[in-house]
Scaffold this motif. Structure first.
Motif, PDB file in Angstrom:
ATOM      1  N   UNK A 130     -37.737   7.947  10.989  1.00 41.88           N
ATOM      2  CA  UNK A 130     -38.091   7.730  12.380  1.00 41.88           C
ATOM      3  C   UNK A 130     -36.830   7.478  13.190  1.00 41.88           C
ATOM      4  N   UNK A 131     -36.864   7.915  14.422  1.00 43.09           N
ATOM      5  CA  UNK A 131     -35.768   7.732  15.349  1.00 43.09           C
ATOM      6  C   UNK A 131     -36.323   7.033  16.572  1.00 43.09           C
ATOM      7  N   UNK A 132     -35.867   5.821  16.816  1.00 44.76           N
ATOM      8  CA  UNK A 132     -36.417   4.993  17.908  1.00 44.76           C
ATOM      9  C   UNK A 132     -37.922   4.826  17.779  1.00 44.76           C
ATOM     10  N   UNK A 133     -38.408   4.664  16.551  1.00 46.69           N
ATOM     11  CA  UNK A 133     -39.823   4.420  16.304  1.00 46.69           C
ATOM     12  C   UNK A 133     -40.695   5.655  16.290  1.00 46.69           C
ATOM     13  N   UNK A 134     -40.116   6.816  16.516  1.00 46.83           N
ATOM     14  CA  UNK A 134     -40.868   8.071  16.534  1.00 46.83           C
ATOM     15  C   UNK A 134     -40.453   8.919  15.333  1.00 46.83           C
ATOM     16  N   UNK A 135     -41.391   9.669  14.740  1.00 52.08           N
ATOM     17  CA  UNK A 135     -41.026  10.534  13.613  1.00 52.08           C
ATOM     18  C   UNK A 135     -39.969  11.556  14.030  1.00 52.08           C
ATOM     19  N   UNK A 136     -39.037  11.799  13.134  1.00 51.38           N
ATOM     20  CA  UNK A 136     -37.971  12.763  13.395  1.00 51.38           C
ATOM     21  C   UNK A 136     -38.551  14.172  13.378  1.00 51.38           C
TER      22      UNK A 136
END
Length: 136
Positions: free
Chosen positions: A21-27
Motif C-alpha cells: 500500500x502507498x499512503x493507505x491505498x493499494x499499489x
C-alpha cells in the motif's frame, strides 16, 4: 525489498501473498510511478555517458508534454546535484571497457531513478562503490 519496490519477478512456482500500500491505498500501475528502485548491481549500457543515460531515462519516464529543452535542463541539474559534471560525457564502461568510477556509476544509477521525482526511493546497498570521504 523487491516486494516493497513492486519489483517481484514472476517466476514459476514463486508467489507473493503481500499487499503493498502507498499512503493507505493499494499499489496500482497508476501509482507505481511514485516509487523508485535502485538495485545493488548497476545495470547500464557500457558505451553511453551519464548524460545520455539520464536523458534516456527522462525521455522514457517523464510526461510526454515536457519539451526536449526541459528534459535537458532537468538532466543538467541532476548531473550537478550528483556531482557528475566532470564525467558527464565519459563512457560508463563495464568490466571489459574502461569507464567512470564505481561511485560515479552508482550516482548515475540513482539519477536514472530520481529523475522522475518519486515519493519513495528504495536503494539496495546504496553506498557500495562510493567513497565516503571524497564529498566531505
Amino acid at each position: 525489498m523487491t516486494v516493497l519496490g513492486a519489483r517481484l519477478p514472476s517466476k514459476r512456482g514463486l508467489s507473493s501473498k503481500a499487499t503493498v500500500q502507498l499512503d493507505g491505498e493499494p499499489l496500482t500501475e497508476a501509482t507505481r510511478y511514485r516509487l523508485a528502485f535502485v538495485p545493488q548491481e548497476d545495470a547500464m549500457f557500457a558505451f553511453v555517458t551519464p548524460r545520455e543515460a539520464l536523458l534516456l531515462s527522462a525521455r522514457l519516464r517523464l510526461p510526454a508534454d515536457l519539451s526536449h529543452e526541459q528534459r535537458v535542463g532537468l538532466v543538467d541539474e541532476l548531473l550537478k546535484t550528483l556531482l557528475l559534471e566532470k564525467c558527464a560525457d565519459s563512457m560508463i564502461g563495464s568490466l571489459l571497457v574502461r569507464g567512470i568510477s564505481g561511485g560515479e556509476k552508482k550516482r548515475t544509477s540513482i539519477g536514472q531513478e530520481i529523475i522522475t521525482n518519486p515519493s519513495f526511493i528504495f536503494l539496495d546497498e546504496p553506498t557500495s562503490g562510493l567513497d565516503s570521504t571524497r564529498y566531505l
